[in-house]
Scaffold this motif. Sequence first.
Motif, short mmCIF file in Angstrom:
data_model
loop_
_atom_site.label_atom_id
_atom_site.label_comp_id
_atom_site.label_asym_id
_atom_site.label_seq_id
_atom_site.Cartn_x
_atom_site.Cartn_y
_atom_site.Cartn_z
N THR A 5 124.52 61.41 127.11
CA THR A 5 124.12 62.49 127.70
C THR A 5 122.86 62.87 127.31
O THR A 5 122.05 62.21 126.33
CB THR A 5 124.94 63.65 127.15
OG1 THR A 5 124.98 63.83 125.64
CG2 THR A 5 126.59 63.50 127.67
N PHE A 6 122.11 63.96 127.88
CA PHE A 6 120.76 64.58 127.61
C PHE A 6 120.71 64.68 125.86
O PHE A 6 121.65 65.27 125.41
CB PHE A 6 120.71 65.52 128.36
CG PHE A 6 119.27 66.34 128.15
CD1 PHE A 6 117.93 65.80 128.87
CD2 PHE A 6 119.02 67.35 127.01
CE1 PHE A 6 116.91 66.32 128.56
CE2 PHE A 6 117.68 67.79 127.11
CZ PHE A 6 116.77 67.18 127.60
N PRO A 7 119.68 64.38 125.35
CA PRO A 7 118.43 63.71 125.98
C PRO A 7 118.17 62.01 126.04
O PRO A 7 117.44 61.54 126.56
CB PRO A 7 117.36 64.32 125.03
CG PRO A 7 117.99 64.47 123.78
CD PRO A 7 119.32 64.78 124.08
N ALA A 8 119.57 61.80 125.55
CA ALA A 8 119.41 60.19 125.41
C ALA A 8 119.34 59.56 126.83
O ALA A 8 118.67 58.77 127.45
CB ALA A 8 120.77 59.50 124.75
N LEU A 9 120.03 60.21 127.53
CA LEU A 9 120.00 59.90 129.15
C LEU A 9 119.31 61.11 129.98
O LEU A 9 119.28 62.16 129.76
CB LEU A 9 121.63 60.00 129.98
CG LEU A 9 121.34 59.90 131.29
CD1 LEU A 9 121.27 58.49 131.39
CD2 LEU A 9 123.01 60.04 131.59
N ARG A 10 118.18 60.55 130.63
CA ARG A 10 117.50 61.47 131.56
C ARG A 10 117.28 60.76 133.02
O ARG A 10 116.67 59.80 133.05
CB ARG A 10 115.89 61.48 131.03
CG ARG A 10 115.82 62.28 129.96
CD ARG A 10 114.36 62.05 129.31
NE ARG A 10 114.22 63.26 127.90
CZ ARG A 10 113.72 64.42 127.99
NH1 ARG A 10 113.72 65.03 129.28
NH2 ARG A 10 113.91 64.86 126.71
#
Length: 331
Positions: A5-10
Amino acid sequence: MTNATFPALRMRRGRASGWMRAMLAENRLHPSDLIWPLFVCDGDGEEQPIATLPGVSRHSVERLPALAREARDLGIPCLALFPNTPSGLRTADAKEALNPDNLICRAVRAIKDSVPDIGVMTDVALDPYTADGHDGITDDRGRVLNDQTSAILVEQALVQAAAGADIIAPSDMMDGRVAAIRAGLEREGHQDVAIMAYAAKYASAFYGPFRDAVGSGGRLKGDKRGYQMDPANGDEALREVALDIAEGADLVMVKPGLAYLDIIWRVSRDLGMPTFAYAVSGEYAMLEAIAQSGGGDRDALVLETLLAFKRAGARGILTYHAPLAARLIHG
Ligand code: PBG
């Protein structure tokens, strides 16, 4: 499906550059996805613009080979032909549909003689030939007669196949006509002629410009709700399409397109047949009106809507924007 999830995933990382967007695109348009419908009129050297379909004209027969070459050079694999039959030849029995020298048959021969390597699809329905603009012949109460019409459609299909049509496309919505046409084609030795059934065709308000183009609109008595499908229905479309497949259709079509993306999705996913969408005349006119008003960019509108059909599962699209779209795809 997604653990990070954010912020690991953008998610925006996948949209940050053109090359990344190109690499991640799930669906792509190709010129071979397109079928180009053309309107044919009588005369010599005639090009008649159609007011409700800005940018589209009717063409007399000898102009068609040049258009077929244009399509082939753009990588468009197939043309769909529709006639504007001269008024005097429109009769209660639609007999001009069976004339081996009618506009459509002459058009097919002209194209096949000059550009043999492009596909030609012909429309099977009687609306360009009947006095009242219906797709079949009517009784004295104005009801379209199913079985009598179907028998004429078989003859119409055979005349078109004899002229060299590659794909027969019944757009009339009579019950049982695909089986009857398939049997007729077999009997006459046209084993290689394909049938693209207008399998789920709705009684739509989006056909207006087409009816101007083929000259059936002004004369239409009543409406077509007694044979074309009710826009309220989805399950019924699956039954209609399944029947046409059982009767021998090789390709199936959903029509109109944009307002029926759910049907395209269900048909393509559930029935596993090559499924085509018809971006009909009113859809074309709608996009042109937005572009004309300055409210949107034509090229972007065209590519976005065509891509929507692919995303919904369409194998291909009939569109009056075919040459424009092919040029845009080629860049
Ligand atoms: C008629 C036919 C129609 C279209 C294709 N074949 C019109 C109708 O059913 O009244 C519509 C195509 C379009 O609107 O672009 N058999």
